[in-house]
Design an enzyme around this catalytic site. Sequence first.
Site, PDB file in Angstrom:
ATOM      1  N   TYR A   1      -2.620  -1.398  10.352  1.00  0.00           N
ATOM      2  CA  TYR A   1      -2.534  -1.501   8.892  1.00  0.00           C
ATOM      3  C   TYR A   1      -1.204  -0.922   8.412  1.00  0.00           C
ATOM      4  CZ  TYR A   1      -4.135  -1.217   4.009  1.00  0.00           C
ATOM      5  OH  TYR A   1      -4.275  -1.380   2.643  1.00  0.00           O
TER       6      TYR A   1
ATOM      7  N   SER B   1       0.868  -1.190   0.000  1.00  0.00           N
ATOM      8  CA  SER B   1       0.000   0.000   0.000  1.00  0.00           C
ATOM      9  C   SER B   1       0.893   1.225   0.000  1.00  0.00           C
ATOM     10  CB  SER B   1      -0.846  -0.001   1.280  1.00  0.00           C
ATOM     11  OG  SER B   1      -1.461   1.262   1.477  1.00  0.00           O
TER      12      SER B   1
HETATM   13  P1  NAD Z   1     -11.023  -6.639  -0.384  1.00  0.00           P
HETATM   14  O1  NAD Z   1     -11.608  -6.501   0.963  1.00  0.00           O
HETATM   15  O2  NAD Z   1     -11.924  -6.842  -1.544  1.00  0.00           O
HETATM   16  O3  NAD Z   1      -9.954  -7.819  -0.444  1.00  0.00           O
HETATM   17  C1  NAD Z   1      -9.411  -8.450   0.672  1.00  0.00           C
HETATM   18  C2  NAD Z   1      -9.596  -9.952   0.480  1.00  0.00           C
HETATM   19  O4  NAD Z   1      -8.843 -10.631   1.495  1.00  0.00           O
HETATM   20  C3  NAD Z   1     -11.070 -10.387   0.657  1.00  0.00           C
HETATM   21  O5  NAD Z   1     -11.413 -11.256  -0.412  1.00  0.00           O
HETATM   22  C4  NAD Z   1     -11.076 -11.147   1.972  1.00  0.00           C
HETATM   23  O6  NAD Z   1     -12.034 -12.186   2.015  1.00  0.00           O
HETATM   24  C5  NAD Z   1      -9.653 -11.698   1.998  1.00  0.00           C
HETATM   25  N1  NAD Z   1      -9.197 -12.034   3.337  1.00  0.00           N
HETATM   26  C6  NAD Z   1      -9.312 -11.291   4.470  1.00  0.00           C
HETATM   27  N2  NAD Z   1      -8.787 -11.951   5.506  1.00  0.00           N
HETATM   28  C7  NAD Z   1      -8.327 -13.145   5.027  1.00  0.00           C
HETATM   29  C8  NAD Z   1      -7.674 -14.249   5.608  1.00  0.00           C
HETATM   30  N3  NAD Z   1      -7.400 -14.286   6.927  1.00  0.00           N
HETATM   31  N4  NAD Z   1      -7.340 -15.297   4.812  1.00  0.00           N
HETATM   32  C9  NAD Z   1      -7.628 -15.278   3.493  1.00  0.00           C
HETATM   33  N5  NAD Z   1      -8.249 -14.250   2.890  1.00  0.00           N
HETATM   34  C10 NAD Z   1      -8.587 -13.201   3.639  1.00  0.00           C
HETATM   35  O7  NAD Z   1     -10.149  -5.335  -0.604  1.00  0.00           O
HETATM   36  P2  NAD Z   1      -8.961  -5.026  -1.628  1.00  0.00           P
HETATM   37  O8  NAD Z   1      -8.895  -3.566  -1.710  1.00  0.00           O
HETATM   38  O9  NAD Z   1      -9.086  -5.813  -2.871  1.00  0.00           O
HETATM   39  O10 NAD Z   1      -7.691  -5.498  -0.790  1.00  0.00           O
HETATM   40  C11 NAD Z   1      -6.712  -6.388  -1.312  1.00  0.00           C
HETATM   41  C12 NAD Z   1      -5.345  -5.954  -0.829  1.00  0.00           C
HETATM   42  O11 NAD Z   1      -5.034  -4.678  -1.409  1.00  0.00           O
HETATM   43  C13 NAD Z   1      -5.225  -5.772   0.674  1.00  0.00           C
HETATM   44  O12 NAD Z   1      -3.997  -6.315   1.128  1.00  0.00           O
HETATM   45  C14 NAD Z   1      -5.218  -4.267   0.844  1.00  0.00           C
HETATM   46  O13 NAD Z   1      -4.525  -3.852   1.992  1.00  0.00           O
HETATM   47  C15 NAD Z   1      -4.502  -3.856  -0.430  1.00  0.00           C
HETATM   48  N6  NAD Z   1      -4.721  -2.454  -0.778  1.00  0.00           N
HETATM   49  C16 NAD Z   1      -5.942  -1.998  -1.142  1.00  0.00           C
HETATM   50  C17 NAD Z   1      -6.100  -0.668  -1.449  1.00  0.00           C
HETATM   51  C18 NAD Z   1      -7.428  -0.090  -1.858  1.00  0.00           C
HETATM   52  O14 NAD Z   1      -7.533   1.134  -1.933  1.00  0.00           O
HETATM   53  N7  NAD Z   1      -8.427  -0.895  -2.167  1.00  0.00           N
HETATM   54  C19 NAD Z   1      -5.015   0.209  -1.400  1.00  0.00           C
HETATM   55  C20 NAD Z   1      -3.778  -0.288  -1.021  1.00  0.00           C
HETATM   56  C21 NAD Z   1      -3.642  -1.622  -0.717  1.00  0.00           C
END
Ligand code: NAD
Length: 278
Positions: free
Chosen positions: A171, A158
């Site tokens: 986080y 991130s």
């Molecule tokens: P999201 O909530 O759709 O994806 C997270 C996924 O992780 C979900 O499918 C959830 O079921 C799964 N998950 C959670 N805990 C788990 C566990 N213990 N075991 C297995 N799976 C698990 O949101 P996203 O934005 O797609 O997030 C994906 C990644 O991207 C994350 O690591 C997040 O920190 C990172 N990220 C997202 C953003 C953003 O703006 N969306 C920005 C920077 C980083």
Amino acid sequence: METGFDRRYRLRGRRALVTGAATGIGRAIAVRFAEEGAEVAINHRDGGDSPAAALTEAETASRKAGFTAARHLALAADVADKEQVDAMVAKAIASWSGLDILVNNAGIQSFSPSEDLDEAELRRILDVNLIGAWNCAQAAIRHFLAAQKPGVILSNSSVHQIVPKPGYLPYSLSKAGLANLTRTLALEYADRRIRVNAVGPGAIETPINKGWTGDPGKRRAVESHIPMGRAGAPEEIAAVFAFLASDEASYITGQTIYACGGLTLFGEFRSDWSSQSG
Ligand code: NAD
């Protein structure tokens, strides 16, 4: 130089496990990898988000690209649970007779002013975002070493790897930790042909951001902080993962590539406020 490398199908024949791939960026990564010729395992948590839609999308993407025999998998495991992770990685390896790419994507966050932060909540988030990534990385590395073949490990970090996020200390800590997980493993295994990199997204339209993506006012407020003036799409992040997973990134290891619309550029410095005399 004629290499026979087809850029449309950079991941042809590669076997990739993507954690937390039922939704959001993970799902987009799985679909993009499938489009580029990979077989993908969609990890999801038992009782969490269903992998069905992501699996169908990946299958459709493979078919459209002509990879009709691609064997995609849905594998349940909580990445924070080492035993479940080892069993999941073993299952992927048994199904495909190997594994080439791991994407640590699963992640969670929650808000709490740091003075109120509960230790259990701190540990819960670190366990998924950081220890979970290590659990998966170790299982993948053990396989790559045993098979004596190259491997790729990517993590979804991130901008908060380097930008503080008040109220989201666990986080921020977890993403900062991913930086050194990436750099340390990259150095430790560089001579054994294991590349380790990360991607640092900015604000991306996914379920983790449902607090503002559906509300025009809140969305405007978020986007006003982004130099490019808009949130990113999951597909824009998946494209970076596909590049880093492919042989086009064959000489890149230990890096985090920020895909954030300029969020890491200290946008406040667009004007010369800091140099104006009073
Ligand atoms: P999201 O909530 O759709 O994806 C997270 C996924 O992780 C979900 O499918 C959830 O079921 C799964 N998950 C959670 N805990 C788990 C566990 N213990 N075991 C297995 N799976 C698990 O949101 P996203 O934005 O797609 O997030 C994906 C990644 O991207 C994350 O690591 C997040 O920190 C990172 N990220 C997202 C953003 C953003 O703006 N969306 C920005 C920077 C980083």
